[in-house]
Design an enzyme around this catalytic site. Structure first.
Site, PDB file in Angstrom:
ATOM      1  N   CYS A  82      -9.934  -0.777   5.991  1.00 15.30           N
ATOM      2  CA  CYS A  82     -11.029  -0.935   5.024  1.00 15.30           C
ATOM      3  C   CYS A  82     -12.239  -1.631   5.664  1.00 15.30           C
ATOM      4  CB  CYS A  82     -10.516  -1.638   3.772  1.00 15.30           C
ATOM      5  SG  CYS A  82     -11.624  -1.359   2.384  1.00 15.30           S
ATOM      6  N   HIS A 175      -5.489   0.164   2.292  1.00 13.84           N
ATOM      7  CA  HIS A 175      -4.888  -1.117   2.704  1.00 13.84           C
ATOM      8  C   HIS A 175      -3.379  -1.007   2.900  1.00 13.84           C
ATOM      9  CE1 HIS A 175      -8.256  -3.983   2.074  1.00 13.84           C
ATOM     10  NE2 HIS A 175      -8.682  -3.046   1.235  1.00 13.84           N
ATOM     11  N   GLU A 177      -1.507  -2.831   4.461  1.00 14.95           N
ATOM     12  CA  GLU A 177      -0.883  -4.162   4.513  1.00 14.95           C
ATOM     13  C   GLU A 177      -0.546  -4.688   3.117  1.00 14.95           C
ATOM     14  OE1 GLU A 177      -3.996  -3.463   4.681  1.00 14.95           O
ATOM     15  OE2 GLU A 177      -5.275  -5.125   4.003  1.00 14.95           O
TER      16      GLU A 177
END
Ligand code: GLN
Length: 201
Positions: A82, A175, A177
């Site tokens: 991002c 994202h 993560e």
């Protein structure tokens, strides 16, 4: 992944801790990167999501931006998510005029490309080589507007590339993560592993 591999996570701002958790879960050594010296100790770097203009300010103020650019120019493996993808681009539309570009990948991105209405959304996406879709979170995500021919597209959403790879650089507009699935991080680890075995030859 072999135990000596150390991945750095740029820790000036943003969602760096979530990347650290993923890397820990994958059993690699992790180093938070805040200074030039940290860069010497790692085999690859993750640039997290957050706010690319703030990250840019902090990279300039700390002097880390210059060292990092140089390292990236020399072909250092880097993975941006991002805001991290925005930082990695070679040009930014709707960025702040003084925002730095790390030029890690030949992509042009539009910051906040999905606009306000769709500021954030989540979607199951198909990723090349994955048997099962990946649940992707898009939070004020950038859109890739242009890219060089040798940028590989690993996933698209509505015709827009959302996961791309070029040489030793990987970038996602979502994202990975922030979900428990580790598979996108595994792509980066295998790129580093390949680059380490190639450089030892
Ligand atoms: N829109 C943010 C930026 O410009 C990125 C958002 C994110 O990383 N979730 O940096």
């Amino acid at each position: 992944m072999n135990a000596q591999t150390t991945i750095g996570v740029l820790a000036l701002q943003g969602a760096f801790d979530a990347h650290v958790q993923h890397l820990n879960a994958l059993g690699v050594d992790v180093r938070l990167v805040k200074t030039d010296a940290d860069l010497d100790e790692i085999d690859g770097l993750i640039i997290p999501g957050g706010e690319s203009t703030t990250m840019s300010n902090l990279l300039v103020a700390s002097g880390l931006g210059k060292t990092l650019s140089k390292k990236i120019d020399d072909g250092f493996p880097v993975f941006g998510t991002c805001a991290g993808m925005i930082m990695m681009a070679n040009s930014i539309i709707d960025g702040r005029p003084d925002q730095i570009v790390l030029n890690a990948m030949d992509i042009q991105v539009r910051r906040n490309g999905y606009g306000r209405q769709n500021d954030s959304f989540e979607q199951d996406i198909n990723i090349e080589s994955f048997d099962v879709p990946f649940h992707a979170l898009f939070i004020r995500a950038p859109i890739i507007e242009k890219m060089a021919n040798d940028v590989e597209v690993l996933s698209t959403v509505n015709g827009h590339p959302v996961l791309v790879r070029q040489g030793k650089a990987l970038a996602s507009s979502f994202h990975p993560e922030l979900v428990s699935d580790l598979r996108v991080h595994e792509i980066f680890l295998s790129m580093i592993h390949d680059s380490l075995t190639t450089s030892k030859r």
